[in-house]
Every structure is written in C-alpha cells, then in structure tokens.
Design a protein around this motif. Structure first.
Motif, mmCIF file in Angstrom:
data_model
loop_
_atom_site.group_PDB
_atom_site.id
_atom_site.type_symbol
_atom_site.label_atom_id
_atom_site.label_comp_id
_atom_site.label_asym_id
_atom_site.label_seq_id
_atom_site.Cartn_x
_atom_site.Cartn_y
_atom_site.Cartn_z
ATOM 1 N N THR A 156 0.821 -1.218 0.000
ATOM 2 C CA THR A 156 0.000 0.000 0.000
ATOM 3 C C THR A 156 0.854 1.267 0.000
ATOM 4 O OG1 THR A 156 -0.162 0.184 2.424
ATOM 5 C CG2 THR A 156 -1.766 -1.239 1.304
ATOM 6 N N LEU A 157 2.180 1.109 -0.017
ATOM 7 C CA LEU A 157 3.089 2.242 0.095
ATOM 8 C C LEU A 157 3.718 2.594 -1.255
ATOM 9 C CD1 LEU A 157 5.028 1.179 3.330
ATOM 10 C CD2 LEU A 157 2.971 2.619 3.184
ATOM 11 N N SER A 158 4.050 3.855 -1.429
ATOM 12 C CA SER A 158 4.793 4.287 -2.615
ATOM 13 C C SER A 158 6.248 3.849 -2.493
ATOM 14 C CB SER A 158 4.725 5.811 -2.743
ATOM 15 O OG SER A 158 5.454 6.431 -1.681
ATOM 16 N N GLY A 159 6.990 3.989 -3.609
ATOM 17 C CA GLY A 159 8.395 3.619 -3.587
ATOM 18 C C GLY A 159 9.192 4.404 -2.567
ATOM 19 N N GLY A 160 8.942 5.711 -2.499
ATOM 20 C CA GLY A 160 9.649 6.537 -1.531
ATOM 21 C C GLY A 160 9.342 6.143 -0.100
ATOM 22 N N ALA A 189 12.513 11.376 -10.434
ATOM 23 C CA ALA A 189 13.429 12.471 -10.104
ATOM 24 C C ALA A 189 12.952 13.301 -8.917
ATOM 25 C CB ALA A 189 13.630 13.363 -11.324
ATOM 26 N N LEU A 190 11.657 13.611 -8.869
ATOM 27 C CA LEU A 190 11.144 14.443 -7.784
ATOM 28 C C LEU A 190 11.202 13.705 -6.449
ATOM 29 C CD1 LEU A 190 8.066 16.155 -9.495
ATOM 30 C CD2 LEU A 190 10.312 17.153 -8.997
ATOM 31 N N ARG A 193 14.823 13.476 -5.225
ATOM 32 C CA ARG A 193 15.306 14.711 -4.595
ATOM 33 C C ARG A 193 14.729 14.862 -3.188
ATOM 34 N NH1 ARG A 193 18.351 18.920 -6.854
ATOM 35 N NH2 ARG A 193 18.757 20.424 -5.205
ATOM 36 N N LYS A 194 13.458 14.533 -3.035
ATOM 37 C CA LYS A 194 12.835 14.625 -1.716
ATOM 38 C C LYS A 194 13.489 13.658 -0.733
ATOM 39 C CE LYS A 194 8.359 14.224 0.631
ATOM 40 N NZ LYS A 194 8.579 15.458 1.407
ATOM 41 N N MET A 195 13.821 12.444 -1.191
ATOM 42 C CA MET A 195 14.463 11.474 -0.318
ATOM 43 C C MET A 195 15.866 11.926 0.075
ATOM 44 S SD MET A 195 12.317 9.118 0.395
ATOM 45 C CE MET A 195 13.480 8.001 1.192
ATOM 46 N N GLN A 196 16.565 12.590 -0.834
ATOM 47 C CA GLN A 196 17.870 13.147 -0.492
ATOM 48 C C GLN A 196 17.734 14.191 0.613
ATOM 49 O OE1 GLN A 196 19.124 14.640 -4.273
ATOM 50 N NE2 GLN A 196 19.583 12.607 -5.117
#
Length: 280
Positions: A156-160, A189-190, A193-196
């Motif tokens: 149920t979770l996204s990759g991030g 890409a978005l 960047r957020k995970m970084q």
C-alpha cells in the motif's frame, strides 16, 4: 572545496582538527568476483578512511566496483588483497554494526506491517526484547515521518515510503555504519530529490555514519561531505573531494556547478585521456 589525489584526507571539523582514529578504514583493498568463464578484478588497491558522522560517498560510473566495495565493507565479500577495519578491528563477515539499504523495494516482507518490518530485525538480533524493539521501531518510524502508516503493509506504500521504511529499519539496528547502495536510483526524479532532502534532515538529527554509493554526480554532492572518485575497470581511487561548503540549498549555485564540472572532468575526460595514452 578541497581536492586530494591520494584518497586519504580527513574531514575537517569545527576546531580545524580531524578526529582520530577513523571509524572505518579501507586499506589497499583489491576485490574480485567470479563471472562466467573468468575472474573479474572489481577494484585495485583502494584506500580511504571514514570518520564518525561522515557522509562518505563512493562515486563512479557503472563497472567501477563501488557496489562490490560496499558489499566488502558489509562483510559479504572478502578482499583479495588489503583489509577493512572497523573500530580498528578487521571485518570478517556481516554484522549488526554494518547495515545495508539496497535500491530494491522488495526487501520488505510483504506480510509484515511497517511497524513489524522495522521492529523484526532488532528483535531477531537478540539485542532487545519485544517491548524494547517495539519502542525503538516507533522511534525511528517517527523519525522518517511514517507514524500515520505504522500499521500499513508494503503493497500500500509508494516507492519513496518503502525506502523510508528500509531506512528506519536499518537505523533501528543503530549500526556503526549505515551502508546505502544507490538507494534512490529506482525512484522518479522528484521523489529522489525529496528522499535526499529527508536523508540529510535525518542525518542532522541522528548524526549516523553513512557510506553511500551512487553514479550520480549531483546526488554525491548533495548527500556527501566527502566523495571518493573511482575510475572504472577495475575501480581505483581517482581522487577524494572533501568539502563542508556545498549542500542542498547550493544545488543551483556557481560553486556547486563548478564542483560538478570538476568531478566530471576527473571521472571521464582526464581518466579517458589517461586510458587512451596507456593503449598507445
């Protein structure tokens, strides 16, 4: 930005004196692996030191042996030559003092909730009882911003979000070194960047020691305070860049772009010229 060509520079702290001794030392490490019909030399005589709370990045093109080197630090591969020391003691096999976060999302057991995925490795290690493991899991789930999803299942979770679970699970083990093998490469890409950004924010709070593998120059500059540049086939230390001046907010700055351009020249243009000369 400080550039060293010997790969052995130490990070400069606020008092101007690097800490001593290093937490992790890679000393003259050459690695090999078996391919169909042949033995492949992955790295050649690689040396570097990582100090506590460093964000040390191994950067290079595909085939330079950076992931193989990370596996050796994790204890999954023994060096053909050289040695790897953690807290001054040789690394022999995997251990809870080194935990790996991979780029694949299928590392999370799908039948376990976020809470259970984070708590299980700590509980299975025998270091904490069930109650203590649950409390630590809740702590790190909150740190990665997933408390509202603690009862959710991976599908149920996204990759991030799955990578946040993997990071929480690794940090819950409270390893001496967190190893990350291109953990954001499969993300858009978005989200990448957020995970970084989230990784840096988490580091500011927890101050863990990080050994991070990437083939992205921009990601290396964003994530790392020290970067080892590896040349390909087999991987050798090309140079080490040591800087506390760049960061997420300087991604569009002239200094950031100048650093990126310099790294690109070192990795590709100058390395290509040297390789060409060696074949003349």
């Amino acid at each position: 930005m400080e550039l060293r060509m010997d790969g052995m520079s130490a990070p400069v702290r606020e008092n101007g004196v690097p800490p001593s001794p290093p937490l992790l030392s890679v000393e003259g490490v050459s690695l090999e692996y078996q391919a169909p019909g042949r033995v492949v030399r992955a790295t050649q005589n690689v040396s570097f030191d990582v100090w506590e709370a460093d964000r040390f990045v191994l950067l290079g093109a595909s085939g330079c042996g950076k992931s193989t080197l990370l596996k050796a630090v994790g204890g999954f591969i023994a060096p053909r030559q050289g040695r790897i020391l953690l807290d001054g003691r040789p690394v022999h096999g995997p251990g809870p003092d080194r935990v790996v976060v991979f780029q694949e999302f299928d590392q999370l057991p799908p039948w376990k909730t976020v809470r259970d995925n984070v708590a299980f490795p700590v509980r299975a290690s025998g270091r904490l009882n069930r109650k203590e493991a649950a409390e630590r899991a809740e702590h790190y789930i909150e740190k990665v911003g997933l408390s509202p999803f603690a009862n959710a299942y991976p599908n149920t979770l996204s990759g991030g979000m799955k990578q946040r679970v993997a990071i929480a699970r690794a940090l819950a083990m409270e390893p001496r070194v967190l190893l990350m093998d291109e953990p954001f490469a499969a993300l858009d890409a978005l989200t990448r960047r957020k995970m970084q950004e989230e990784l840096l924010a988490l580091w500011e709070e927890v101050r863990f020691t990080l050994l991070f593998v990437t083939h992205s120059i921009e990601e290396a500059l964003v994530v790392g305070n020290r970067i080892a540049l590896l040349s390909p086939h087999p991987g050798r230390m090309r140079a080490e860049i040591n800087s506390h001046e760049w960061g997420m907010k300087s991604g569009g700055s002239p200094q950031f772009q100048a650093a990126a351009n310099r790294i690109h020249r070192l990795l590709f243009e100058e390395a290509g010229a040297a390789d060409g000369a060696s074949h003349e």
